[in-house]
Write a protein that holds these residues in place. Structure first.
Motif: not given
Length: 63
Positions: A51-63
């Motif tokens: 869940a943490c890796f997924g959350l950080f992946g989405v956050a990284k793509r949104s920047v």
């Protein structure tokens, strides 16, 4: 007057209900107790990591 505004804001500060805080602490303790049982601790750890890796992946793509 600025002094009266600060005083009025201080009087309107929210108060916490002790029962809600106690309930939240007991829920957190019971959830953390699940990490002590053998099969559940591995599954929960892997689930939290995914869940943490997924959350950080989405956050990284949104920047």
């Amino acid at each position: 007057m600025p002094g009266l505004t600060i005083l009025a804001a201080a009087e309107a500060a929210p108060t916490f209900d002790i029962a809600i805080v106690t309930t939240l602490i007991s829920v957190c303790k019971s959830i953390m107790g699940l990490f002590g049982e053998y099969p559940l601790n591995i599954l929960l750890t892997v689930s939290v990591a995914c869940a943490c890796f997924g959350l950080f992946g989405v956050a990284k793509r949104s920047v």
